[in-house]
Enzyme design. Structure first.
Site, short mmCIF file in Angstrom:
data_model
loop_
_atom_site.label_atom_id
_atom_site.label_comp_id
_atom_site.label_asym_id
_atom_site.label_seq_id
_atom_site.Cartn_x
_atom_site.Cartn_y
_atom_site.Cartn_z
N GLU A 67 0.56 -1.50 0.26
CA GLU A 67 -0.10 -0.23 -0.47
C GLU A 67 0.50 1.45 -0.52
O GLU A 67 2.35 1.11 0.32
CB GLU A 67 -0.64 0.13 1.48
CG GLU A 67 -2.00 -0.93 1.44
CD GLU A 67 -2.40 -1.44 3.03
OE1 GLU A 67 -1.87 -0.20 3.75
OE2 GLU A 67 -3.23 -2.18 2.78
N LYS A 83 2.38 4.39 1.39
CA LYS A 83 2.21 5.09 3.32
C LYS A 83 1.95 7.18 2.83
O LYS A 83 2.56 6.44 2.95
CB LYS A 83 3.41 4.55 3.54
CG LYS A 83 4.11 5.30 5.13
CD LYS A 83 4.94 4.68 5.81
CE LYS A 83 5.08 4.75 7.41
NZ LYS A 83 4.40 6.48 7.77
N ASP A 105 1.61 10.04 4.43
CA ASP A 105 1.97 10.72 5.61
C ASP A 105 1.14 11.83 5.54
O ASP A 105 0.52 12.92 5.55
CB ASP A 105 3.04 11.72 4.88
CG ASP A 105 4.33 12.25 5.45
OD1 ASP A 105 3.63 12.32 7.07
OD2 ASP A 105 4.84 13.56 4.99
N TYR A 113 -7.93 8.33 4.01
CA TYR A 113 -8.16 6.80 3.66
C TYR A 113 -7.93 5.60 5.17
O TYR A 113 -7.38 5.54 5.41
CB TYR A 113 -6.64 6.11 2.97
CG TYR A 113 -7.23 6.99 1.72
CD1 TYR A 113 -8.27 6.58 0.33
CD2 TYR A 113 -5.97 7.73 1.15
CE1 TYR A 113 -8.13 6.85 -0.09
CE2 TYR A 113 -5.88 8.25 -0.14
CZ TYR A 113 -7.05 7.83 -1.07
OH TYR A 113 -7.35 8.47 -2.89
N LYS A 124 10.90 3.11 3.23
CA LYS A 124 10.72 4.33 3.01
C LYS A 124 11.29 5.07 1.82
O LYS A 124 11.77 4.23 0.85
CB LYS A 124 11.28 5.19 4.33
CG LYS A 124 10.89 4.47 5.45
CD LYS A 124 9.11 5.95 5.40
CE LYS A 124 9.32 6.66 6.45
NZ LYS A 124 9.76 7.78 7.31
N CYS A 142 16.18 47.50 11.17
CA CYS A 142 16.30 47.05 9.74
C CYS A 142 17.37 46.38 9.75
O CYS A 142 18.06 46.83 9.18
CB CYS A 142 15.49 47.80 8.66
SG CYS A 142 15.63 47.44 7.18
N CYS A 199 18.50 48.78 6.51
CA CYS A 199 18.61 50.60 6.29
C CYS A 199 18.74 51.11 7.71
O CYS A 199 19.10 52.12 7.75
CB CYS A 199 17.59 50.59 5.26
SG CYS A 199 15.84 50.58 6.42
N CYS A 252 9.49 46.11 7.72
CA CYS A 252 10.72 47.92 8.12
C CYS A 252 9.76 48.52 7.32
O CYS A 252 9.41 48.25 6.04
CB CYS A 252 11.86 47.68 7.02
SG CYS A 252 12.56 48.96 6.50
N CYS A 279 13.93 52.15 1.61
CA CYS A 279 15.06 50.76 1.84
C CYS A 279 15.61 49.95 0.80
O CYS A 279 15.02 49.32 0.29
CB CYS A 279 14.35 49.91 3.23
SG CYS A 279 15.69 47.90 3.68
S1 IVH Z 1 -0.65 0.10 8.87
C1 IVH Z 1 0.64 -2.21 11.91
N1 IVH Z 1 -0.94 1.31 7.22
O1 IVH Z 1 2.38 4.60 9.78
C2 IVH Z 1 -0.27 -1.82 11.29
N2 IVH Z 1 0.08 2.77 8.40
O2 IVH Z 1 4.76 4.18 11.07
C3 IVH Z 1 0.17 0.27 10.95
N3 IVH Z 1 0.78 5.34 7.62
O3 IVH Z 1 1.19 4.70 12.44
C4 IVH Z 1 -0.28 0.53 10.64
N4 IVH Z 1 -0.37 4.88 5.82
O4 IVH Z 1 0.05 6.14 10.62
C5 IVH Z 1 -0.69 1.60 8.18
N5 IVH Z 1 -1.01 2.14 4.49
C6 IVH Z 1 -0.93 2.21 5.87
C7 IVH Z 1 -0.37 3.20 5.73
C8 IVH Z 1 0.55 3.65 7.68
C9 IVH Z 1 0.94 5.41 6.66
C10 IVH Z 1 1.20 5.37 8.58
C11 IVH Z 1 0.15 4.91 10.43
C12 IVH Z 1 1.12 4.30 11.13
C13 IVH Z 1 2.27 5.02 10.31
C14 IVH Z 1 3.27 3.56 10.96
#
Ligand code: IVH
Length: 669
Positions: A115, A117, A119, A226, A315, A409, A412, A427, A432
């Site tokens: 999936e 990840k 942010d 999501y 990551k 400033c 100036c 300023c 200036c």
């Molecule tokens: S699974 C044990 N799926 O990543 C399972 N987490 O470092 C943990 N996150 O706290 C969650 N996308 O905030 C999962 N597709 C995803 C995710 C996801 C972002 C974040 C989530 C979690 C952190 C874990």
């Protein structure tokens, strides 16, 4: 008197209908009714509920924004801890993870689900008897804050589950709350205009929003959700991929890009694909999450400390780095805004060396407690300059120095001041040198007069050697050609290029001149609108604040700023001199041109030209380009990866045209 059955039924039907339209709009992005029709359904329901308040239930769509502001959120204990994930950064680490899974599963076959990840901020949603009862933050993993009222405002989160399956009525759903990149930028732009504190990135603004005590304010912020986890003890779910399917059936927003992978090579392939494509997504992701698909195998693998052995985060190459903050310098902008900038020990982030980063303003420095000499985390966003986002307090040296704003400033030495409701210092001296240079740079910039050859270094030279004091002086530079060429290391050719660039700028249309003047709060869009409603500087000058304020899309801030600008004698002098030099202070007559009166909005990426170029072409043909979709818009031009504008255009019935059709229009018409 017992309530009429028909009223109850009517209310139920309306709620169901509204939920369905919310789902179509916020989850599927395929609305089928107009805003007006939707509002009508909502008003009918509200009226009925007003008449029969005993029938209001917390899961009614009218109750999305509910509850009074709270001082402190109650604590929630998670039924199963919300774990975090162990991180991998290299292919080797990922293969190592896979070897461990393989050995722990003693050669059973297994699959992974990959999936994105997201942010954002992890949250948990508990449904009892099909109704959303508790929404909570992750907190320390064991206990979090009860933020139910804030989460209820997110319209893609169902308040009531649409299912007859009894095994799915008591469930826990977990997922990520996030903000889309363009929503974040727009929100920050509005905050800047209002002199409010800016958020650092979409993630921080989601976090900050979820912490707000008043659900009414949360409801106004563009939060999204999501889901990626389902606990349904009574249901017979065997795999994580089944959970995702079930979540989708339950009408939760589930990201479309997850993939079932047969082996670790396919996982690595998925990661590589998204490492390249991540920028094109409308939201930030910082890696991919890899999960063993079988729930039985997940159980077998178990967890160590705070992270499971059946999942990990792979990551992306980091766009954050740690470095040392060597000094804090102040920059003076064209309207006198004084911005603190961090001078950093150069550090390599995401492909470039970063040695300066924004610190925004005094409050930001104080809030993060940033001191000179600190070790800090620097982050590079998609489209903004790098910023310091964190201080590593444990590494603070004993001689770290607190930074305080000076009273003068740095350019100036005039007095500087901070208006009460604002976060910036200014300023006061309009002469200036930093402001003078800034105004000239703005005049020459791409969206304004676009004068090639007039970059920062050249402006510095011209101002420092007293050739120019303001933008009007640029237009008499040609009389000093020899003197200019005599400046050290400045050949005749560069001088001629510069003078040519200045000459060409006289042909730029009125709205660009208006923008180039650099009136506070008047951006490119604002200048465009002003030039339509007031097609000459004479007309604009004679408009008072009230009139301006009543102009479509011009708010009190802009109106006040324009009035203040024109009240300054030297600004009027400047305009007179520019007019005499031959700059355009009148809009071209647009009637009769092929696109006269037509309003366009551009969205997504066009393959044949940059957006700015498309805009110019439309304007040349008499059309206008607006920044957001509304009923006044005639066409939405869609390029690749079009986002929410497309959804909105569909919803309100704006004509949608593809790039080919658009090209035909601007060439042939
Ligand atoms: S699974 C044990 N799926 O990543 C399972 N987490 O470092 C943990 N996150 O706290 C969650 N996308 O905030 C999962 N597709 C995803 C995710 C996801 C972002 C974040 C989530 C979690 C952190 C874990």
């Amino acid at each position: 008197m017992p309530l009429q059955k028909s009223v109850i039924e009517k209310i139920e039907k309306l709620r169901k209908e509204i939920n369905e339209h919310d789902y179509r709009y916020y989850v599927l992005a395929e609305p089928v009714i107009s805003d007006a029709e939707y509002d009508k359904l909502m008003t009918t329901l509200e009226e009925l509920e007003k008449q029969y308040p005993e029938l209001i239930t917390p899961d009614s769509p009218t109750q999305r924004v509910s509850g009074e502001p709270t001082k402190k959120f109650p604590t929630v204990t998670h039924s199963v801890p919300m774990l975090s994930l162990s991180n991998s950064y290299t292919e080797e680490e990922v293969r190592e993870f896979d070897r461990r899974v393989k050995s722990l599963l003693t050669d059973q076959s297994y699959k992974y689900v990959c999936e994105l990840k997201f942010d954002g901020i992890a949250v948990s949603l508990k449904y009892i008897d099909g109704i959303l009862k508790v929404g909570a933050t992750r907190g320390d993993g064991t206990q979090g804050d009860n933020i139910t009222n804030n989460l209820k405002t997110i319209r893609s989160i169902p308040l009531k589950l649409d299912t007859n399956n009894k095994a799915l009525l008591d469930i826990e759903v977990r997922g990520e709350v996030f903000m889309k990149k363009d929503d974040f930028i727009r929100m920050n732009e509005e905050r800047e205009v209002d002199g409010e504190k800016l958020f650092v990135n979409p993630r921080n603004s989601s976090a900050g929003t979820l912490k707000l005590q008043d659900p009414k304010i949360v409801a106004e912020r563009p939060l999204n959700f999501y889901t990626y986890f389902l606990k349904a003890e009574k249901a017979d779910l065997k795999n994580h991929s089944d959970c995702l399917k079930t979540l989708k059936q339950l009408k939760f927003p589930v990201n479309e890009f997850s993939r079932l992978c047969n082996n670790i090579d396919e996982v690595i392939e998925f990661w590589k694909e998204w490492q390249d494509k991540r920028e094109a997504l409308p939201y930030d992701i910082d890696g991919v999450v890899v999960k063993v698909d079988s729930l039985r195998q997940q159980d077998l693998l178990g967890a160590i400390a705070k992270s499971p052995r059946w999942a990990f985060a792979y990551k992306f190459t980091s766009r954050k780095a740690e470095t040392k903050l060597n000094d804090i310098k102040l920059q003076v902008g064209r309207i006198g805004t004084i911005t603190p900038v961090a001078n950093l020990q150069p550090v390599f982030i995401g492909g470039t060396t970063v040695s300066r980063a924004s610190l925004y303003n005094e409050d930001y420095i104080q809030e993060l407690d940033i001191r000179i000499g600190d070790s800090v985390i620097v982050e590079k966003g998609g489209d903004v300059i790098p910023k310091v986002t964190e201080v590593i307090k444990e590494k603070r040296p004993a001689n770290a120095k607190i930074f305080s704003f000076p009273s003068k400033c740095p350019e100036c030495s005039s007095k500087i001041y901070r208006p009460e409701s604002e976060v910036n210092y200014y300023c006061e001296n309009t002469e200036c040198p930093a402001q003078v240079k800034g105004r000239i740079m703005h005049w020459a910039s791409r969206g304004a007069m676009d004068i090639s050859g007039l970059g920062e270094a050249v402006v510095d030279r011209l101002v420092e050697s007293k050739f120019i004091k303001n933008v009007a002086d640029l237009y008499s530079l040609h009389t000093q050609k020899e003197k200019l060429a005599a400046i050290e290391r400045w050949g005749e050719k560069s001088v001629q290029n510069l003078l040519d660039g200045i000459e060409v700028s006289k042909q730029k249309p009125y709205h660009r001149v208006l923008f180039a003047l650099g009136i506070r709060h008047v951006g490119m869009g604002g200048a465009q609108i002003l030039s339509t409603s007031y097609p000459s500087i004479k007309k604009l000058l004679s408009a008072n604040k009230d009139e301006l304020q009543n102009t479509y899309e011009i708010g009190p801030k802009i109106a006040e700023s324009i009035e203040r600008y024109f009240a300054e004698k030297h600004n009027i002098n400047l305009i007179n001199r520019l007019q005499a030099a031959g700059l355009n202070f009148e809009a071209e007559k647009l009637e009769g041109l092929p696109l006269s009166g037509k309003i366009f909005v551009l969205t997504g990426t066009l393959s044949s030209m940059a957006r700015e170029e498309a805009k110019e072409k439309i304007e040349k043909l008499g059309g206008k380009v607006a920044s957001s979709v509304s009923k006044n818009v005639n066409y939405l031009v869609v390029g690749a990866d079009a986002g929410s504008k497309l959804e909105k255009a569909k919803k309100i019935g704006v004509e949608i045209i593809e790039e080919d059709e658009f090209l035909g229009m601007i060439k042939i018409t």
